[in-house]
Design an enzyme around this catalytic site. Sequence first.
Site, PDB file in Angstrom:
ATOM      1  N   ARG A 212       3.794  -0.670  -4.781  1.00  0.00           N
ATOM      2  CA  ARG A 212       3.554  -1.142  -3.416  1.00  0.00           C
ATOM      3  C   ARG A 212       2.195  -1.831  -3.271  1.00  0.00           C
ATOM      4  NH1 ARG A 212       6.854   1.429   0.480  1.00  0.00           N
ATOM      5  NH2 ARG A 212       5.327   0.844   2.042  1.00  0.00           N
TER       6      ARG A 212
ATOM      7  N   GLU B  46       6.891 -15.590 -10.338  1.00  0.00           N
ATOM      8  CA  GLU B  46       6.405 -14.253  -9.985  1.00  0.00           C
ATOM      9  C   GLU B  46       5.852 -13.493 -11.182  1.00  0.00           C
ATOM     10  OE1 GLU B  46       8.759 -11.808  -6.579  1.00  0.00           O
ATOM     11  OE2 GLU B  46      10.033 -12.633  -8.120  1.00  0.00           O
TER      12      GLU B  46
ATOM     13  N   LYS C  47      11.687 -16.075  -9.898  1.00  0.00           N
ATOM     14  CA  LYS C  47      11.485 -15.025 -10.912  1.00  0.00           C
ATOM     15  C   LYS C  47      10.451 -15.471 -11.932  1.00  0.00           C
ATOM     16  CE  LYS C  47      12.626 -12.323  -9.554  1.00  0.00           C
ATOM     17  NZ  LYS C  47      13.285 -12.008  -8.358  1.00  0.00           N
TER      18      LYS C  47
ATOM     19  N   CYS D 226       0.852  -1.184   0.000  1.00  0.00           N
ATOM     20  CA  CYS D 226       0.000   0.000   0.000  1.00  0.00           C
ATOM     21  C   CYS D 226       0.890   1.238   0.000  1.00  0.00           C
ATOM     22  CB  CYS D 226      -0.950   0.094   1.191  1.00  0.00           C
ATOM     23  SG  CYS D 226      -2.079  -1.284   1.326  1.00  0.00           S
TER      24      CYS D 226
ATOM     25  N   ASN E  69      -1.962   2.441   5.935  1.00  0.00           N
ATOM     26  CA  ASN E  69      -1.266   1.191   5.597  1.00  0.00           C
ATOM     27  C   ASN E  69      -1.123   0.388   6.879  1.00  0.00           C
ATOM     28  OD1 ASN E  69      -0.856   2.269   3.108  1.00  0.00           O
ATOM     29  ND2 ASN E  69       1.346   2.585   3.336  1.00  0.00           N
ATOM     30  N   GLY E  70      -1.214  -0.926   6.790  1.00  0.00           N
ATOM     31  CA  GLY E  70      -1.031  -1.752   7.981  1.00  0.00           C
ATOM     32  C   GLY E  70      -2.304  -2.511   8.316  1.00  0.00           C
TER      33      GLY E  70
ATOM     34  N   LYS F  63       5.641  -4.989  -3.711  1.00  0.00           N
ATOM     35  CA  LYS F  63       7.097  -4.981  -3.570  1.00  0.00           C
ATOM     36  C   LYS F  63       7.536  -4.946  -2.118  1.00  0.00           C
ATOM     37  CE  LYS F  63      11.255  -3.480  -5.584  1.00  0.00           C
ATOM     38  NZ  LYS F  63      11.559  -4.873  -5.898  1.00  0.00           N
TER      39      LYS F  63
ATOM     40  N   HIS G 112      14.475 -38.233  -5.502  1.00  0.00           N
ATOM     41  CA  HIS G 112      13.726 -38.612  -4.299  1.00  0.00           C
ATOM     42  C   HIS G 112      12.282 -38.116  -4.363  1.00  0.00           C
ATOM     43  CE1 HIS G 112      17.294 -40.215  -2.482  1.00  0.00           C
ATOM     44  NE2 HIS G 112      17.939 -39.070  -2.620  1.00  0.00           N
TER      45      HIS G 112
ATOM     46  N   GLU H  73      16.070 -18.901  -6.918  1.00  0.00           N
ATOM     47  CA  GLU H  73      15.759 -17.546  -7.371  1.00  0.00           C
ATOM     48  C   GLU H  73      15.278 -17.560  -8.831  1.00  0.00           C
ATOM     49  OE1 GLU H  73      15.126 -14.785  -6.147  1.00  0.00           O
ATOM     50  OE2 GLU H  73      15.441 -13.321  -7.729  1.00  0.00           O
TER      51      GLU H  73
ATOM     52  N   TRP I  66      -3.132  -2.505  -1.516  1.00  0.00           N
ATOM     53  CA  TRP I  66      -2.900  -3.953  -1.661  1.00  0.00           C
ATOM     54  C   TRP I  66      -3.803  -4.588  -0.615  1.00  0.00           C
ATOM     55  CZ3 TRP I  66      -1.055  -8.144   1.222  1.00  0.00           C
ATOM     56  CH2 TRP I  66      -0.610  -9.246   0.481  1.00  0.00           C
TER      57      TRP I  66
HETATM   58  C1  G6P Z   1       8.220  -9.170  -1.464  1.00  0.00           C
HETATM   59  C2  G6P Z   1       8.635  -8.986  -2.906  1.00  0.00           C
HETATM   60  C3  G6P Z   1       9.866  -9.840  -3.197  1.00  0.00           C
HETATM   61  C4  G6P Z   1      10.981  -9.506  -2.209  1.00  0.00           C
HETATM   62  C5  G6P Z   1      10.504  -9.688  -0.767  1.00  0.00           C
HETATM   63  C6  G6P Z   1      11.522  -9.172   0.241  1.00  0.00           C
HETATM   64  O1  G6P Z   1       7.696 -10.435  -1.281  1.00  0.00           O
HETATM   65  O2  G6P Z   1       7.580  -9.320  -3.774  1.00  0.00           O
HETATM   66  O3  G6P Z   1      10.308  -9.567  -4.516  1.00  0.00           O
HETATM   67  O4  G6P Z   1      12.073 -10.334  -2.469  1.00  0.00           O
HETATM   68  O5  G6P Z   1       9.308  -8.942  -0.562  1.00  0.00           O
HETATM   69  O6  G6P Z   1      11.652  -7.780   0.108  1.00  0.00           O
HETATM   70  P1  G6P Z   1      12.839  -6.954   0.717  1.00  0.00           P
HETATM   71  O7  G6P Z   1      12.493  -5.519   0.434  1.00  0.00           O
HETATM   72  O8  G6P Z   1      12.896  -7.241   2.186  1.00  0.00           O
HETATM   73  O9  G6P Z   1      14.096  -7.388   0.025  1.00  0.00           O
END
Ligand code: G6P
Length: 610
Positions: A27, A490, A487, A2, A99-100, A605, A506, A483, A73
């Site tokens: 956000r 996501e 990616k 948010c 927010n929160g 994000k 396994h 990772e 969000w």
């Molecule tokens: C969210 C984002 C991810 C990110 C994670 C940690 O889930 O969608 O892309 O890796 O937060 O964020 P930070 O700001 O702590 O690296």
Amino acid sequence: MCGIIGYTGPQAAAPILIDGLRRLEYRGYDSAGITVHSRKKLLSWKAAGKIAVLESQLPETIKSNSGIGHTRWATHGAPTDSNAHPHLNSNQTLSLVHNGIIENADTLKEALLDDGIEFKSETDTEILVHLLSRTVNDNQLSLIDAMRITLSKIVGTYGIAAISNSDPGTLVLARNGSPVIIGIGQGEMLAASDMSALSRYTREVVHLDDGELAVINPNGFEVSTMDAIAKDKASITLSNSTEDYDKGGHKHYLYKEIIDQPETVRRTLSGRLNTRFSTAHLGGLNLDPRELLKITRIKILGCGSALYAGMAGSHMIESLARIPTDAEAAAEFRYRNPVIEADTLYIVVSQSGETFDTLAATREIQRKGGFVLGIVNSVGSTIAREVDGGIYMHAGPEVSVASTKAYTSMLSVFALLAILFGRSRDISPQKGTQLLQELQSIPEKITAVIALEKQIAAIAKKYCKCHSAFFIGRTSAYPVALEGAQKLKEISYIHAEAYPASELKHGPLALVSKDTPCFVILPDTDLLLKSVGTLEEIKARSAPVIAVTDSNNKRIDELADHVIRTPTSDPLVQGIISGIALQLLAYHSAVALKRDVDQPRNLAKSVTVE
Ligand code: G6P
């Protein structure tokens, strides 16, 4: 998670609020809204969907010089027009964005319903504005005093901006757990959840801390505590420029952030290679050589890509410094009542420096007496301010939701730490010098991988219709696989799983078929032949194999359907280099599938709630 924006000054408020919301959209992007002061009235617009939907509903000119806005969000209630913020009290005299999460929302709402208050939304935020309204009216209080009383009844987290029709040009702000930054302009003041919305207007900012409130108007700001004690807060000047938040002529932020990586890694490494002593120089560590030597264990904590960077970092540190090191999801760690050891170094990793779970883990460790080192990108963020020692990534603002350049800079910082710890213990000056040279070569090796874009885009196009993909890596290549899978899922929404090479047989092998492309990361290490064996296993099940390797082993070419050949590198940096290929793969898969690359569904994000 948010985004909040607020403005007060001589300019027309609405365009500034909309511009701010667009910059905060990463956000949260399921609905948005603004409220502005217009003489002694509050005017509001809200709409489900992206900022563009809200913008299309605004009149061409709105006469107002102050107001608040929000991009959401969803946590409480679906993303609808009525659940969008701002929320107003019944007679439309107060408006508030939040927010929160209000944890005692249900109890508070029941009491308000009993008193005959009609709710227009399903959000926890609306409770706040009705409580605030009642406090203002019952006690004839100013907005800031009423806010204090209201917040004393709240259990939960908040970043808040509120306005009242009776005081045009004044905004009241409050923070507990969700970031709020005041931007100081020339005869104007702003407020926002993060710097991205402010950089066009000012670089001089004040970060509110938890438990603080503020009143802003065009002439200045006043910060105070919940007990109404005034606080003298100094401003800081940030170096980010407006261009940092632009797409640089590219279609997507993500693409810009991928191809910027030679430069962003250069910035991360800049001034940190100590060639005289063949080690790394990290000024903000706050640990002298004796203290470094006392460390017997390292624990790395983060979420999402930061966690995977931590896992990669744990391999780097353990192999070079021989200090037992591991990485764990920050939330899991804090909820299992962890044992905190005096000689353990705790490292928290976060791009935003605001991720709630990572921040909560930091506080839990510090409460128990542990030393926490932060690897953070966002300057002045909460984690950066609260840790005992810190290393900034200097990757510049990352806007796209999926992390790329920040992730790569996290790995670069871990490489620096591994050399530093390694040189204080196990590794020779000669080896140190060779490793520093490796670090210096990262930018040009990243450029070489970016040059493979056409090949990678063709592979992406060929396999983007698959329902599932596997990413396989052994030991240090396993976090790279994690990772890579992260990616892909996501931003392309393709189901992708990562497995250590040894685990394939396994269980997961049952799912491997001609319809499941397998991306196998094979660094040229002494374990290479074992990983080639994994290729054999996969090929025997007729699955398409895409090898990402810096080895010239012929058998890889015979077995793999495609080989993405990355520049030869020391194992320390191989994860950084091969990771770039997987970023491009995810990007081109998402583009081929016409996904919303920068703002993938359901994600945000900066996750500032639990
Ligand atoms: C969210 C984002 C991810 C990110 C994670 C940690 O889930 O969608 O892309 O890796 O937060 O964020 P930070 O700001 O702590 O690296």
